[in-house]
Motif scaffolding. Structure first.
Motif, PDB file in Angstrom:
ATOM      1  N   ARG A 152       0.836  -1.206   0.000  1.00 60.66           N
ATOM      2  CA  ARG A 152       0.000   0.000   0.000  1.00 60.66           C
ATOM      3  C   ARG A 152       0.873   1.260   0.000  1.00 60.66           C
ATOM      4  O   ARG A 152       0.629   2.204  -0.762  1.00 60.66           O
ATOM      5  CB  ARG A 152      -0.894  -0.031   1.242  1.00 60.66           C
ATOM      6  N   SER A 153       1.915   1.275   0.824  1.00 60.30           N
ATOM      7  CA  SER A 153       2.814   2.429   0.895  1.00 60.30           C
ATOM      8  C   SER A 153       3.549   2.639  -0.420  1.00 60.30           C
ATOM      9  O   SER A 153       3.738   3.773  -0.870  1.00 60.30           O
ATOM     10  CB  SER A 153       3.828   2.230   2.035  1.00 60.30           C
ATOM     11  N   GLN A 154       3.965   1.546  -1.062  1.00 61.46           N
ATOM     12  CA  GLN A 154       4.654   1.655  -2.339  1.00 61.46           C
ATOM     13  C   GLN A 154       3.734   2.229  -3.418  1.00 61.46           C
ATOM     14  O   GLN A 154       4.155   3.060  -4.236  1.00 61.46           O
ATOM     15  CB  GLN A 154       5.172   0.283  -2.762  1.00 61.46           C
ATOM     16  N   LEU A 155       2.491   1.778  -3.417  1.00 58.87           N
ATOM     17  CA  LEU A 155       1.540   2.295  -4.406  1.00 58.87           C
ATOM     18  C   LEU A 155       1.270   3.772  -4.179  1.00 58.87           C
ATOM     19  O   LEU A 155       1.155   4.540  -5.146  1.00 58.87           O
ATOM     20  CB  LEU A 155       0.232   1.503  -4.331  1.00 58.87           C
ATOM     21  N   ILE A 156       1.150   4.183  -2.936  1.00 61.58           N
ATOM     22  CA  ILE A 156       0.914   5.599  -2.628  1.00 61.58           C
ATOM     23  C   ILE A 156       2.052   6.447  -3.188  1.00 61.58           C
ATOM     24  O   ILE A 156       1.819   7.486  -3.827  1.00 61.58           O
ATOM     25  CB  ILE A 156       0.764   5.806  -1.113  1.00 61.58           C
ATOM     26  N   ARG A 157       3.287   6.010  -2.967  1.00 62.64           N
ATOM     27  CA  ARG A 157       4.436   6.770  -3.482  1.00 62.64           C
ATOM     28  C   ARG A 157       4.411   6.827  -5.008  1.00 62.64           C
ATOM     29  O   ARG A 157       4.720   7.859  -5.611  1.00 62.64           O
ATOM     30  CB  ARG A 157       5.747   6.147  -2.989  1.00 62.64           C
ATOM     31  N   TYR A 158       4.043   5.718  -5.619  1.00 61.35           N
ATOM     32  CA  TYR A 158       3.991   5.679  -7.077  1.00 61.35           C
ATOM     33  C   TYR A 158       2.901   6.611  -7.611  1.00 61.35           C
ATOM     34  O   TYR A 158       3.129   7.372  -8.569  1.00 61.35           O
ATOM     35  CB  TYR A 158       3.747   4.255  -7.562  1.00 61.35           C
ATOM     36  N   PHE A 159       1.737   6.581  -7.008  1.00 62.45           N
ATOM     37  CA  PHE A 159       0.642   7.448  -7.455  1.00 62.45           C
ATOM     38  C   PHE A 159       1.002   8.920  -7.282  1.00 62.45           C
ATOM     39  O   PHE A 159       0.619   9.762  -8.107  1.00 62.45           O
ATOM     40  CB  PHE A 159      -0.641   7.129  -6.692  1.00 62.45           C
ATOM     41  N   GLN A 160       1.717   9.246  -6.232  1.00 60.64           N
ATOM     42  CA  GLN A 160       2.140  10.628  -6.026  1.00 60.64           C
ATOM     43  C   GLN A 160       3.048  11.093  -7.159  1.00 60.64           C
ATOM     44  O   GLN A 160       2.938  12.227  -7.638  1.00 60.64           O
ATOM     45  CB  GLN A 160       2.840  10.762  -4.671  1.00 60.64           C
ATOM     46  N   ARG A 161       3.938  10.202  -7.595  1.00 65.03           N
ATOM     47  CA  ARG A 161       4.803  10.530  -8.733  1.00 65.03           C
ATOM     48  C   ARG A 161       3.987  10.708 -10.009  1.00 65.03           C
ATOM     49  O   ARG A 161       4.260  11.600 -10.808  1.00 65.03           O
ATOM     50  CB  ARG A 161       5.841   9.426  -8.933  1.00 65.03           C
ATOM     51  N   CYS A 162       2.987   9.859 -10.190  1.00 64.54           N
ATOM     52  CA  CYS A 162       2.150   9.950 -11.391  1.00 64.54           C
ATOM     53  C   CYS A 162       1.355  11.247 -11.407  1.00 64.54           C
ATOM     54  O   CYS A 162       1.145  11.845 -12.473  1.00 64.54           O
ATOM     55  CB  CYS A 162       1.206   8.751 -11.476  1.00 64.54           C
ATOM     56  N   VAL A 163       0.902  11.690 -10.251  1.00 61.91           N
ATOM     57  CA  VAL A 163       0.183  12.961 -10.162  1.00 61.91           C
ATOM     58  C   VAL A 163       1.123  14.111 -10.512  1.00 61.91           C
ATOM     59  O   VAL A 163       0.759  15.044 -11.243  1.00 61.91           O
ATOM     60  CB  VAL A 163      -0.417  13.156  -8.754  1.00 61.91           C
ATOM     61  N   GLU A 164       2.357  14.050 -10.013  1.00 58.64           N
ATOM     62  CA  GLU A 164       3.333  15.092 -10.312  1.00 58.64           C
ATOM     63  C   GLU A 164       3.637  15.159 -11.813  1.00 58.64           C
ATOM     64  O   GLU A 164       3.892  16.242 -12.360  1.00 58.64           O
ATOM     65  CB  GLU A 164       4.625  14.838  -9.538  1.00 58.64           C
ATOM     66  N   ARG A 165       3.582  14.007 -12.483  1.00 55.96           N
ATOM     67  CA  ARG A 165       3.839  13.965 -13.929  1.00 55.96           C
ATOM     68  C   ARG A 165       2.597  14.290 -14.743  1.00 55.96           C
ATOM     69  O   ARG A 165       2.650  14.338 -15.979  1.00 55.96           O
ATOM     70  CB  ARG A 165       4.357  12.578 -14.332  1.00 55.96           C
ATOM     71  N   GLY A 166       1.459  14.477 -14.073  1.00 53.87           N
ATOM     72  CA  GLY A 166       0.227  14.805 -14.770  1.00 53.87           C
ATOM     73  C   GLY A 166      -0.475  13.612 -15.381  1.00 53.87           C
ATOM     74  O   GLY A 166      -1.318  13.774 -16.270  1.00 53.87           O
ATOM     75  N   GLU A 167      -0.159  12.390 -14.919  1.00 55.11           N
ATOM     76  CA  GLU A 167      -0.778  11.186 -15.464  1.00 55.11           C
ATOM     77  C   GLU A 167      -2.038  10.767 -14.705  1.00 55.11           C
ATOM     78  O   GLU A 167      -2.895  10.090 -15.271  1.00 55.11           O
ATOM     79  CB  GLU A 167       0.221  10.027 -15.440  1.00 55.11           C
ATOM     80  N   LEU A 168      -2.112  11.123 -13.441  1.00 55.84           N
ATOM     81  CA  LEU A 168      -3.264  10.771 -12.610  1.00 55.84           C
ATOM     82  C   LEU A 168      -3.802  12.006 -11.910  1.00 55.84           C
ATOM     83  O   LEU A 168      -3.069  12.970 -11.669  1.00 55.84           O
ATOM     84  CB  LEU A 168      -2.875   9.735 -11.541  1.00 55.84           C
ATOM     85  N   ALA A 169      -5.089  11.948 -11.561  1.00 56.43           N
ATOM     86  CA  ALA A 169      -5.716  12.978 -10.733  1.00 56.43           C
ATOM     87  C   ALA A 169      -6.261  12.270  -9.497  1.00 56.43           C
ATOM     88  O   ALA A 169      -7.331  11.657  -9.542  1.00 56.43           O
ATOM     89  CB  ALA A 169      -6.833  13.679 -11.505  1.00 56.43           C
ATOM     90  N   VAL A 170      -5.509  12.321  -8.408  1.00 59.19           N
ATOM     91  CA  VAL A 170      -5.865  11.604  -7.180  1.00 59.19           C
ATOM     92  C   VAL A 170      -5.875  12.578  -6.013  1.00 59.19           C
ATOM     93  O   VAL A 170      -4.900  13.314  -5.806  1.00 59.19           O
ATOM     94  CB  VAL A 170      -4.861  10.467  -6.881  1.00 59.19           C
ATOM     95  N   ASN A 171      -6.955  12.591  -5.251  1.00 65.39           N
ATOM     96  CA  ASN A 171      -7.029  13.411  -4.042  1.00 65.39           C
ATOM     97  C   ASN A 171      -6.726  12.591  -2.789  1.00 65.39           C
ATOM     98  O   ASN A 171      -6.074  13.061  -1.868  1.00 65.39           O
ATOM     99  CB  ASN A 171      -8.420  14.052  -3.916  1.00 65.39           C
ATOM    100  N   ASP A 172      -7.212  11.361  -2.754  1.00 62.16           N
ATOM    101  CA  ASP A 172      -7.020  10.482  -1.603  1.00 62.16           C
ATOM    102  C   ASP A 172      -6.126   9.314  -2.034  1.00 62.16           C
ATOM    103  O   ASP A 172      -6.595   8.333  -2.608  1.00 62.16           O
ATOM    104  CB  ASP A 172      -8.384   9.966  -1.114  1.00 62.16           C
ATOM    105  N   PHE A 173      -4.833   9.433  -1.765  1.00 61.33           N
ATOM    106  CA  PHE A 173      -3.878   8.428  -2.228  1.00 61.33           C
ATOM    107  C   PHE A 173      -4.066   7.090  -1.521  1.00 61.33           C
ATOM    108  O   PHE A 173      -3.890   6.029  -2.125  1.00 61.33           O
ATOM    109  CB  PHE A 173      -2.446   8.931  -2.026  1.00 61.33           C
ATOM    110  N   GLU A 174      -4.390   7.121  -0.255  1.00 65.30           N
ATOM    111  CA  GLU A 174      -4.589   5.876   0.487  1.00 65.30           C
ATOM    112  C   GLU A 174      -5.781   5.102  -0.080  1.00 65.30           C
ATOM    113  O   GLU A 174      -5.714   3.879  -0.258  1.00 65.30           O
ATOM    114  CB  GLU A 174      -4.792   6.173   1.971  1.00 65.30           C
ATOM    115  N   LEU A 175      -6.868   5.813  -0.355  1.00 65.48           N
ATOM    116  CA  LEU A 175      -8.048   5.161  -0.918  1.00 65.48           C
ATOM    117  C   LEU A 175      -7.736   4.588  -2.302  1.00 65.48           C
ATOM    118  O   LEU A 175      -8.142   3.468  -2.626  1.00 65.48           O
ATOM    119  CB  LEU A 175      -9.202   6.155  -1.014  1.00 65.48           C
ATOM    120  N   ALA A 176      -7.005   5.344  -3.115  1.00 63.10           N
ATOM    121  CA  ALA A 176      -6.670   4.882  -4.465  1.00 63.10           C
ATOM    122  C   ALA A 176      -5.824   3.601  -4.402  1.00 63.10           C
ATOM    123  O   ALA A 176      -6.032   2.673  -5.188  1.00 63.10           O
ATOM    124  CB  ALA A 176      -5.927   5.979  -5.226  1.00 63.10           C
TER     125      ALA A 176
END
Length: 223
Positions: A134-158
């Protein structure tokens, strides 16, 4: 675990641990006998007790060794600098494949079955396995948001949603009916659906156009 007894590590320690591992994963703590473990490890009971003063301590050592072995380490995929449409299918495949593997199912069953007897180990199981993923996915999603690939508000839920999407129906089926009840076609359907639904919810349209992907790439993964 009110009293901690010392563990002796010697020439046959790994042999004893492997024998105990097989029996505990097969029979659980209550069903495992010292005689069965000694027989599986091909050692005498005296040798067994020379390493582990009691069965409880043996189970704890085996369980912690399994946590180290089973940790779903997605860091190699997460650190790859590729569009999410290319990386996500492999992440989903990794999660689902582990959940329906013989090893993954056995560890899960033992973890749940012994959670009341060993509550601290149940917590360790979560933190070292599902919690770390779960922690690894959160870090990955945060990077994807920074690159403009994802729009996530709640990283833990995602992160939780992707794990659940990757295990839809197949985890329960594997636990109750056995890993052999999951065929490759069902696994592919679940994986494609997980990627499609996750990107439909969180994907940013056209985010990967510069990389030559775009919506067509997403459809290709899902179909």
């Amino acid at each position: 675990m009110s009293r901690v007894l010392p563990i002796t590590r010697g020439r046959k320690f790994a042999q004893v641990l492997e024998g105990a591992r097989k029996v505990f994963l097969r029979d659980g703590f209550e069903g495992a006998s010292v005689d069965d473990i000694a027989r599986e490890a091909a050692v005498s009971k005296a040798t067994l007790y020379s390493y582990f003063p009691d069965k409880r301590l043996m189970f704890i050592e085996v369980f912690r060794a399994e946590l180290t072995r089973e940790t779903a380490d997605a860091s190699a995929l997460i650190d790859v600098d590729l569009p999410i449409e290319q990386v996500l299918p492999f992440i989903v495949q990794m999660i689902s494949a582990y959940m329906v593997s013989e090893f993954g199912v056995r560890v899960f069953r033992v973890s749940v079955g012994e959670s009341e007897r060993f509550p601290s180990l149940a917590r360790e199981y979560y933190e070292a396995g599902p919690g770390q993923l779960r922690s690894q996915l959160i870090r990955y999603f945060q990077r994807c948001v920074e690159r403009g690939e994802l729009a996530v508000n709640d990283f833990e839920l995602a992160a939780d949603q992707l794990i659940e999407l990757s295990s839809t129906s197949i985890h329960d089926r594997a636990v109750f009916l056995g890993p052999d009840s999951i065929d490759k076609e069902l696994l592919r359907r679940i994986n494609r659906g997980a990627v499609r639904m996750f990107l439909a919810c969180y994907g940013v349209a056209g985010a990967s156009a510069a990389a030559g992907s775009g919506a067509g790439s997403t459809r290709a993964v899902a179909e």
